[in-house]
Motif scaffolding. Structure first.
Motif, mmCIF file in Angstrom:
data_model
loop_
_atom_site.group_PDB
_atom_site.id
_atom_site.type_symbol
_atom_site.label_atom_id
_atom_site.label_comp_id
_atom_site.label_asym_id
_atom_site.label_seq_id
_atom_site.Cartn_x
_atom_site.Cartn_y
_atom_site.Cartn_z
ATOM 1 N N ASN A 81 0.841 -1.339 -0.042
ATOM 2 C CA ASN A 81 -0.086 -0.018 0.057
ATOM 3 C C ASN A 81 0.836 1.373 0.029
ATOM 4 O OD1 ASN A 81 0.978 -0.005 2.605
ATOM 5 N ND2 ASN A 81 -0.708 -0.754 3.558
ATOM 6 N N ILE A 82 0.473 2.304 -0.057
ATOM 7 C CA ILE A 82 0.924 3.631 -0.062
ATOM 8 C C ILE A 82 1.844 3.766 1.145
ATOM 9 C CG2 ILE A 82 -0.934 5.004 0.932
ATOM 10 C CD1 ILE A 82 1.416 5.991 -1.800
ATOM 11 N N GLU A 83 1.549 3.533 2.322
ATOM 12 C CA GLU A 83 2.359 3.886 3.609
ATOM 13 C C GLU A 83 3.599 2.897 3.425
ATOM 14 O OE1 GLU A 83 -2.113 4.353 4.942
ATOM 15 O OE2 GLU A 83 -0.812 2.943 3.754
ATOM 16 N N THR A 84 3.241 1.503 3.070
ATOM 17 C CA THR A 84 4.716 0.827 2.995
ATOM 18 C C THR A 84 5.590 1.505 1.702
ATOM 19 O OG1 THR A 84 3.127 -1.156 3.536
ATOM 20 C CG2 THR A 84 5.519 -1.516 2.790
ATOM 21 N N THR A 85 4.976 1.735 0.522
ATOM 22 C CA THR A 85 5.713 2.340 -0.483
ATOM 23 C C THR A 85 6.679 3.558 -0.036
ATOM 24 O OG1 THR A 85 4.286 1.447 -2.133
ATOM 25 C CG2 THR A 85 5.796 3.091 -2.780
ATOM 26 N N MET A 86 6.047 4.541 0.605
ATOM 27 C CA MET A 86 6.647 5.629 1.221
ATOM 28 C C MET A 86 7.703 5.235 2.106
ATOM 29 S SD MET A 86 5.161 8.002 -0.424
ATOM 30 C CE MET A 86 3.976 8.863 -1.214
ATOM 31 N N GLY A 87 7.422 4.325 3.043
ATOM 32 C CA GLY A 87 8.301 3.962 4.113
ATOM 33 C C GLY A 87 9.608 3.477 3.508
ATOM 34 N N ILE A 88 9.457 2.391 2.604
ATOM 35 C CA ILE A 88 10.671 1.732 1.899
ATOM 36 C C ILE A 88 11.452 2.875 1.219
ATOM 37 C CG2 ILE A 88 11.129 0.310 0.074
ATOM 38 C CD1 ILE A 88 8.550 -1.351 0.667
ATOM 39 N N ILE A 89 10.733 3.593 0.419
ATOM 40 C CA ILE A 89 11.577 4.593 -0.624
ATOM 41 C C ILE A 89 12.239 5.733 0.545
ATOM 42 C CG2 ILE A 89 11.497 6.072 -2.416
ATOM 43 C CD1 ILE A 89 9.183 4.524 -3.670
ATOM 44 N N ASP A 90 11.814 6.067 1.499
ATOM 45 C CA ASP A 90 12.332 6.899 2.333
ATOM 46 C C ASP A 90 13.523 6.348 2.918
ATOM 47 O OD1 ASP A 90 10.284 9.026 1.822
ATOM 48 O OD2 ASP A 90 9.605 8.662 4.007
ATOM 49 N N ILE A 122 15.363 4.044 1.523
ATOM 50 C CA ILE A 122 16.481 3.800 0.221
ATOM 51 C C ILE A 122 16.926 5.037 0.256
ATOM 52 C CG2 ILE A 122 16.623 3.480 -2.361
ATOM 53 C CD1 ILE A 122 14.112 1.671 -1.623
ATOM 54 N N GLU A 123 16.437 6.226 0.142
ATOM 55 C CA GLU A 123 16.934 7.462 -0.029
ATOM 56 C C GLU A 123 18.177 7.839 1.146
ATOM 57 O OE1 GLU A 123 13.703 10.099 -2.436
ATOM 58 O OE2 GLU A 123 13.569 10.159 -0.269
ATOM 59 N N ARG A 124 17.631 7.472 2.330
ATOM 60 C CA ARG A 124 18.676 7.677 3.492
ATOM 61 C C ARG A 124 19.933 6.766 3.248
ATOM 62 N NH1 ARG A 124 15.139 7.429 9.190
ATOM 63 N NH2 ARG A 124 13.795 9.134 8.621
ATOM 64 N N ALA A 125 19.841 5.599 3.000
ATOM 65 C CA ALA A 125 20.803 4.671 2.738
ATOM 66 C C ALA A 125 21.545 4.565 1.484
ATOM 67 C CB ALA A 125 20.368 3.089 3.041
ATOM 68 N N GLY A 126 21.075 5.019 0.489
ATOM 69 C CA GLY A 126 21.716 5.180 -0.805
ATOM 70 C C GLY A 126 22.163 4.031 -1.488
ATOM 71 N N ALA A 152 11.615 11.098 -7.772
ATOM 72 C CA ALA A 152 12.293 12.127 -6.954
ATOM 73 C C ALA A 152 13.480 11.522 -6.004
ATOM 74 C CB ALA A 152 11.402 12.946 -5.948
ATOM 75 N N CYS A 153 13.569 9.948 -6.363
ATOM 76 C CA CYS A 153 14.762 9.321 -5.812
ATOM 77 C C CYS A 153 15.834 9.184 -6.526
ATOM 78 C CB CYS A 153 14.107 7.848 -5.433
ATOM 79 S SG CYS A 153 15.209 6.991 -4.476
ATOM 80 N N PRO A 154 17.239 9.443 -6.327
ATOM 81 C CA PRO A 154 18.366 9.427 -7.169
ATOM 82 C C PRO A 154 18.982 8.037 -6.799
ATOM 83 C CG PRO A 154 18.926 10.352 -4.960
ATOM 84 C CD PRO A 154 17.326 10.047 -4.972
ATOM 85 N N VAL A 155 18.193 7.065 -6.149
ATOM 86 C CA VAL A 155 18.910 5.868 -5.884
ATOM 87 C C VAL A 155 18.432 4.679 -7.050
ATOM 88 C CG1 VAL A 155 19.499 3.714 -4.321
ATOM 89 C CG2 VAL A 155 19.296 6.234 -3.515
ATOM 90 N N THR A 170 6.887 6.152 9.258
ATOM 91 C CA THR A 170 8.066 6.217 10.090
ATOM 92 C C THR A 170 8.599 5.026 10.612
ATOM 93 O OG1 THR A 170 7.555 8.621 10.741
ATOM 94 C CG2 THR A 170 9.158 7.454 11.989
ATOM 95 N N ALA A 171 7.765 4.134 11.189
ATOM 96 C CA ALA A 171 8.059 2.883 11.556
ATOM 97 C C ALA A 171 8.570 2.020 10.343
ATOM 98 C CB ALA A 171 7.007 2.185 12.280
ATOM 99 N N ILE A 172 8.011 1.941 9.326
ATOM 100 C CA ILE A 172 8.362 1.185 7.985
ATOM 101 C C ILE A 172 9.914 1.647 7.666
ATOM 102 C CG2 ILE A 172 8.032 0.544 5.823
ATOM 103 C CD1 ILE A 172 4.849 0.810 6.527
ATOM 104 N N THR A 173 9.868 2.986 7.694
ATOM 105 C CA THR A 173 11.149 3.740 7.025
ATOM 106 C C THR A 173 12.530 2.975 8.237
ATOM 107 O OG1 THR A 173 10.223 5.403 6.464
ATOM 108 C CG2 THR A 173 12.664 5.665 6.760
ATOM 109 N N GLU A 174 12.247 3.250 9.385
ATOM 110 C CA GLU A 174 13.310 2.682 10.506
ATOM 111 C C GLU A 174 13.429 1.255 10.213
ATOM 112 O OE1 GLU A 174 11.459 3.964 13.941
ATOM 113 O OE2 GLU A 174 12.026 6.029 13.776
ATOM 114 N N ALA A 175 12.538 0.339 9.812
ATOM 115 C CA ALA A 175 12.728 -0.823 9.652
ATOM 116 C C ALA A 175 13.449 -1.588 8.650
ATOM 117 C CB ALA A 175 11.369 -1.719 9.747
ATOM 118 N N VAL A 176 13.212 -0.490 7.425
ATOM 119 C CA VAL A 176 13.922 -0.885 6.315
ATOM 120 C C VAL A 176 15.412 -0.216 6.292
ATOM 121 C CG1 VAL A 176 13.961 -0.205 3.626
ATOM 122 C CG2 VAL A 176 11.812 -0.900 4.900
#
Length: 279
Positions: free
Chosen positions: A27-36, A38-42, A72-75, A261-267
């Motif tokens: 869903n949208i929440e999972t997608t947003m969390g994953i890509i956030d 990815i951008e942090r980790a590169g 908008a993701c450079p990775v 936010t929780a998904i982003t941290e887990a990924v």
């Protein structure tokens, strides 16, 4: 950037000694969390969706969500079909513009698995990577799992890869889908598989494996590790905690943002555990 082929993620990771996470979205929440994350980790990454993940939306909605956010993701990121159990699932994902696919007929007899996996490679465009599975990985994903798990036989690996033309090989070497407290990679078997495989290897069931095993995987030809349960648990837990704290909570957007936010941290945590030298 636009979605890239799975080949691009594989090439980038193998050339840099990296392991790509492969994270299931629904869903949208999972997608947003994953890509956030990815951008942090590169780190180049797969976002994936199994047919069981797309029951509500269909593959087209998954593609639209992922492609729009990735603009908008450079990775480099590929959109991958996870556990396509038949050729129709592969065709459906390709029609929805997925850039990598998996055919999983590992529960079939060996020759039938070879035949169907080779057919999946045949119907998939040459610029899109194909993952196949040898040895049925145990456990359940979305309440679906093999009737009987079986380990990958290293003696079959070279023949299977050559005859199917697969670009990645998912293996069963102690890994189990979901949370399995006793799951452990058997590195002796994994090494024997690596020695027989001319393509990179894939580990499913990463959510249940000991963290200390992750950093060793790139030494054994592993290019991709699948994570699903971690993300789902993070989202369900986030919503559950919100309800427990206030049964009359009515701000869906606030709760959804907390889930992202929780998904982003887990990924991000998993990506960095796979690639400690890149941190």
């Amino acid at each position: 950037m636009p979605l890239v082929s799975g080949y691009d993620v594989i090439s980038e990771c193998t050339s840099r000694g990296l392991v790509a996470g492969a994270f299931n979205t629904t869903n949208i929440e999972t997608t947003m969390g994953i890509i956030d994350a990815i951008e942090r980790a590169g780190i180049p990454t797969f976002i994936q969706c199994a047919p069981t993940n797309a029951v509500l939306s269909g593959f087209e909605y998954i593609y639209d969500m992922v492609a729009r956010r990735l603009a908008a993701c450079p990775v480099p990121v590929a959109l991958h079909l996870d556990h396509g159990k038949n050729l129709q699932a592969v065709e459906d994902a390709l029609a929805a513009q997925f850039t990598s696919v998996m055919i999983d007929t590992s529960e079939e007899a060996y020759e039938e698995n070879v035949r169907l996996s080779a057919k999946a490679r045949e119907i998939t465009p040459a610029d899109i990577s194909v993952e196949a599975e040898l040895g049925a990985i145990g456990g359940k994903e979305d309440e679906v799992g093999p009737d009987e798990a079986s380990g990958t036989d290293p003696s079959q690996v070279a023949d299977f890869v050559a005859r199917t033309g697969c670009d990645m090989l998912a293996v069963s070497v102690g890994n189990v889908h979901g949370y399995a407290p006793d799951a452990r990679i058997d590195f002796d078997v994994l090494r024997r598989v690596q020695e027989q495989s001319s393509v990179p290897l894939v580990i499913h069931g990463g959510s249940g494996l000991p963290v200390e095993q992750f950093a060793r995987l790139h030494e054994y030809g592993v290019v991709k590790v699948n994570i699903a349960s971690d993300l789902r648990n993070a989202m369900i837990r986030s919503f559950g905690e919100a309800y427990a704290a206030n049964p009359h909570e009515h701000s869906l957007i606030r709760v959804s943002r907390n889930a992202v936010t929780a998904i982003t941290e887990a990924v991000e945590r998993r990506i960095r555990q796979f690639n400690p030298a890149a941190n």
